[in-house]
Scaffold this active site. Structure first.
Site, PDB file in Angstrom:
ATOM      1  N   SER A 247      -4.067  10.534   1.416  1.00 26.13           N
ATOM      2  CA  SER A 247      -3.219  10.775   2.586  1.00 26.13           C
ATOM      3  C   SER A 247      -1.780  10.382   2.327  1.00 26.13           C
ATOM      4  O   SER A 247      -1.493   9.564   1.446  1.00 26.13           O
ATOM      5  CB  SER A 247      -3.687  10.006   3.833  1.00 26.13           C
ATOM      6  OG  SER A 247      -5.023  10.280   4.129  1.00 26.13           O
ATOM      7  N   ASP A 319     -10.748  -2.420  -2.610  1.00 27.78           N
ATOM      8  CA  ASP A 319     -12.111  -2.504  -3.143  1.00 27.78           C
ATOM      9  C   ASP A 319     -12.982  -3.269  -2.151  1.00 27.78           C
ATOM     10  O   ASP A 319     -12.895  -4.492  -2.045  1.00 27.78           O
ATOM     11  CB  ASP A 319     -12.082  -3.225  -4.498  1.00 27.78           C
ATOM     12  CG  ASP A 319     -13.425  -3.190  -5.206  1.00 27.78           C
ATOM     13  OD1 ASP A 319     -14.384  -2.651  -4.617  1.00 27.78           O
ATOM     14  OD2 ASP A 319     -13.514  -3.701  -6.332  1.00 27.78           O
TER      15      ASP A 319
END
Length: 793
Positions: A247, A319
């Site tokens: 994005s 993560d």
């Protein structure tokens, strides 16, 4: 002869009657955009004006009525999409599509999303506004199920309508959160490389994640008021619903704009499909207004704006998934080792219903880290149990409150409270308002391991040394509030620091970030038109840099005339991915040949899991800058190859391939000849007439991988690049003229193939055009389509 004429007339009559019958039947499947309908559980009349692109503008006396109406109109345009997305996390796709989806169902149903949803729902505050509005929304959907037309797709696959619950909403959240994660595509592959090739090979690859970074800057100011991986990819490729990928977003402070007011831009990158991912709606009551973009089955928009503020998102790419090798008890495979001794796996029995086949039953083993993947994914050859720890299922889920709070905020401070409650998936949440505030929050629950631990490989689950040691407070998350450089942005790139360190993640290459910074930095008179051009920008700042690094190693004296011409085109390229550009064709094929000739000999089968990942893109950008590397040598030959050998072989292979594919005339190797975009419907994927009926496209389009107008495709041996993902919407909100803010969807607002809004935005989208997001009530009431809901008597 008379008998033949009689038979023919009867046959013709039957055909006509059949045609008329089918036509009349399909007329019953059209969405209702006009007239009056009765709706239960509303207290007053609700008027819905449909604008020229099919966006419902819902006018109600209270939010309860508004959300009930939203559920109804959302369902009549997108019920098929709702049905598919709710089935993913629950492992219920095989009920619709048969045994081919059993493996996918087995994987998703074993992740613990449903179990986490049940636990969350038990603890929800049933008196909260978020819960009450969600129930109203679901009530509207279920009334359409009772009274509205069954979508054509339900008839084609033999599916009955089935009512929706809050659990379905959380299953959608769970799928969204998982599709943001990247670790499952990267960690197993890197572990295999480390174990099979050694530290030298691994360290060169892993080091690329901290090279060539364009960092998002932090600043807070006061408010103004590999088998495993291959199996994973195979499972995800079969999904009929789009994954979230990347994005862009940037928010310009008043100092950067011509009219002295904030301009907000956002284009989330998601896998292309039909219908489009987002459903637009505009809700207005006496005390509330929001123009929002909703995912299927989500009551509150993840993207939205009104006259006071605008918000949107990009993927954080942090993560939040880690894999652990568990160590079984040698005397009891139902127990695993911990520092406190052996513990029993939690066992969960599951059943998958299969269309046209027998039910499949299986058992999930769950350690303290999470479900053991070996039982959920076929083809894992490693005998060691591999458990997946996922923050989404590990911590308290407040996503309903997050989306409600963001769409009902009263100020920047209020909005930040909502953003701070997000635990997973990690999102860059962007904000701008009419009071001249701009902000970016990297939201998600972050944590630390011991300093020396590399979380990009599978961790040790038995020793206790690889556990989370600290949870990070949200105030230490990357964020910028009214920074003195007067803009905020995100392109899924690495934030500059979190708690004093570069936080581990799967951040995308710097290409888009670098271009965004370059375009924003020196210009201080931005307009909505300027931003609309920028959001469609197709120039890469990094591709020409890569070419210059490669070009210095090409022996021009050994090139043929055609090769020299191609070389000069490539060397003089400015990085622009236009339809009639030749250089992108040469560059993209050269990229594939370079990656293959550098890495495939050592990686073997893992190579296919390495290509087309963000990690690979970062590695190659670092690799072209290296003169010395362990990866240059082709281990399948006796000679010791150099970078020059690899580069020259790759370039010569590129030109030979393109001559065979596109002809001898280099000038005719246009980008549009090798790229197309088609928006595929789950049933249209079957091909033939169904493809023509349900799919939208194919189209020619501008753009390339990792430019602002990000057209994402897989690079492989074919030399053709089918675009599979890109901007799922483009939005621009200018607070100097908020009533004329603009947007576009890839296809259209409706998922009903009989709707005039099924694909009415498709050509505008590929041409870079926009449609208006209307907030002006007098303009809205001029609509030709007006649907009135009356309280059911």
């Amino acid at each position: 002869m008379k008998l033949f004429k009689k038979i023919f007339k009867i046959f013709l009559l039957v055909v006509v009657l059949l045609f008329v019958g089918v036509w009349l039947f399909t007329k019953t499947l059209h969405p209702t955009y006009n007239g009056e309908l009765e709706l239960a559980n509303i207290s007053d009349k609700v008027t819905v004006y449909y604008d020229e692109v099919g966006v419902p503008h819902i006018n109600a006396q209270n939010q309860q009525d508004a959300y009930t109406a939203l559920g109804y109109v959302h369902a009549q345009d997108r019920l098929w999409q709702m049905e598919l997305i709710r089935r993913i996390a629950a492992g219920r796709l095989a009920e619709v599509f048969g045994k081919e989806l059993v493996r996918t169902d087995k994987f998703f149903s074993g992740l613990g999303i449903e179990e986490a949803a049940s636990k969350t729902i038990q603890n929800l505050d049933k008196n909260s506004e978020a819960y009450k509005m969600t129930e109203a929304y679901l009530n509207g959907i279920n009334q359409f199920i009772d009274e509205g037309a069954k979508p054509l797709e339900f008839y084609l696959v033999g599916l009955d309508k089935e009512k929706y619950t809050v659990k379905d909403v959380y299953n959608v959240f769970g799928y969204m959160a998982f599709s943001f994660a990247v670790a499952h595509k990267t960690d197993p592959m890197l572990t295999e490389i480390k174990e099979k090739l050694g530290e030298v090979y691994f360290n060169e690859l892993n080091g690329a994640s901290t090279e060539n970074l364009t960092l998002i800057k932090n600043q807070k100011n006061p408010e103004i008021k590999a088998e495993f991986a291959k199996a994973m990819n195979n499972l995800l490729d079969k999904l009929p619903i789009s994954p979230f990928i990347g994005s862009n977003s940037w928010v310009l402070g008043p100092e950067k704009t011509k009219n002295g007011k904030v301009i907000f831009a956002n284009d989330p990158h998601i896998g292309f499909s039909q219908p489009s991912v987002w459903y637009q709606s505009h809700i207005k009551t006496p005390n509330y207004e929001m123009y929002g973009f909703n995912l299927a089955l989500t009551p509150f928009p993840l993207l939205g704006h009104n006259r006071n503020y605008a918000y949107g998102l990009t993927m954080f790419e942090n993560d939040d998934v880690d894999f652990y090798y568990e160590e079984n008890n040698p005397n009891n495979s139902l127990e695993y080792k911990t520092p406190q001794g052996y513990q029993k796996y939690k066992l969960i029995d599951k059943t998958i219903k299969v269309k046209g086949g027998a039910d499949t039953t299986y058992q999930v083993k769950v350690s303290k880290h999470g479900p053991v993947m070996n039982g959920l994914i076929d083809f894992i050859e490693d005998e060691r149990p591999i458990a997946m720890q996922w923050i989404y299922t590990k911590l308290e889920n407040q996503l309903l409150d997050v989306s409600y709070k963001m769409s009902h905020a009263k100020s920047l401070s209020d909005f930040k409270v909502g953003a701070s409650k997000l635990h997973a998936p990690g999102l860059n949440i962007m904000y701008g308002d009419a009071k001249d505030n701009i902000a970016w929050f990297a939201s998600g629950k972050l944590y630390k391991y011991r300093d020396s631990l590399n979380t990009k490989v599978i961790l040790d689950g038995a020793s206790g040394k690889d556990e989370i040691v600290e949870w990070i407070d949200f105030e230490e998350n990357p964020q910028a509030i009214n920074p003195d450089w007067n803009y905020v942005y995100s392109a899924n790139n690495q934030p500059d620091s979190i708690a004093g360190v570069l936080y581990p993640g799967y951040y995308l290459p710097e290409d888009r970030a670098k271009r965004i910074e370059y375009l924003l930095e020196d210009k201080n008179d931005w307009t909505k038109f300027d931003v609309s051009e920028m959001i469609n920008d197709v120039t890469s700042p990094v591709a020409p840099e890569n070419i210059m690094k490669i070009a210095k190693d090409i022996d021009v004296t050994q090139l043929t005339a055609s090769e020299k011409k191609a070389f000069n085109i490539l060397k003089n390229w400015d990085g622009h991915y236009g339809k009639k550009k030749v250089a992108p064709v040469i560059y993209t094929r050269l990229w594939y040949e370079f990656v293959k000739n550098t890495f495939k000999d050592e990686m073997g089968d893992a190579f296919e899991q390495f290509v087309n990942t963000p990690f690979e893109e970062k590695v190659v950008a670092a690799q072209v800058r290296k003169d010395n590397s362990v990866w240059w040598d082709d281990i399948s030959t006796k000679e010791k190859e150099t970078k020059q050998d690899v580069v020259n072989k790759s370039f010569q292979n590129t030109i030979a391939f393109l001559q065979k594919q596109l002809g001898e005339n280099v000038d005719g190797w246009y980008w549009k000849r090798v790229t197309t975009v088609e928006y595929e419907h789950a049933i249209g994927k079957a091909g033939g007439l169904l493809r023509k009926f349900f799919n939208v496209g194919p189209f020619e389009t501008n753009g390339g991988d990792q430019v602002i107008n990000n057209q994402i495709y897989k690079i492989d041996s074919t030399g053709y690049y089918k675009i599979i993902a890109g901007p799922s919407t483009r939005r621009i909100i200018d607070f100097s003229d908020v009533e004329n803010s603009i947007t576009i969807l890839p296809t259209g607002q409706s998922g009903n193939v009989f709707s005039e809004h099924y694909k009415d935005q498709a050509e505008k989208y590929v041409n870079g055009d926009f449609v208006k997001m209307n907030l002006n009530q007098s303009d809205i009431e001029k609509s030709e389509n007006k649907l009135v809901f009356l309280p059911k008597k």
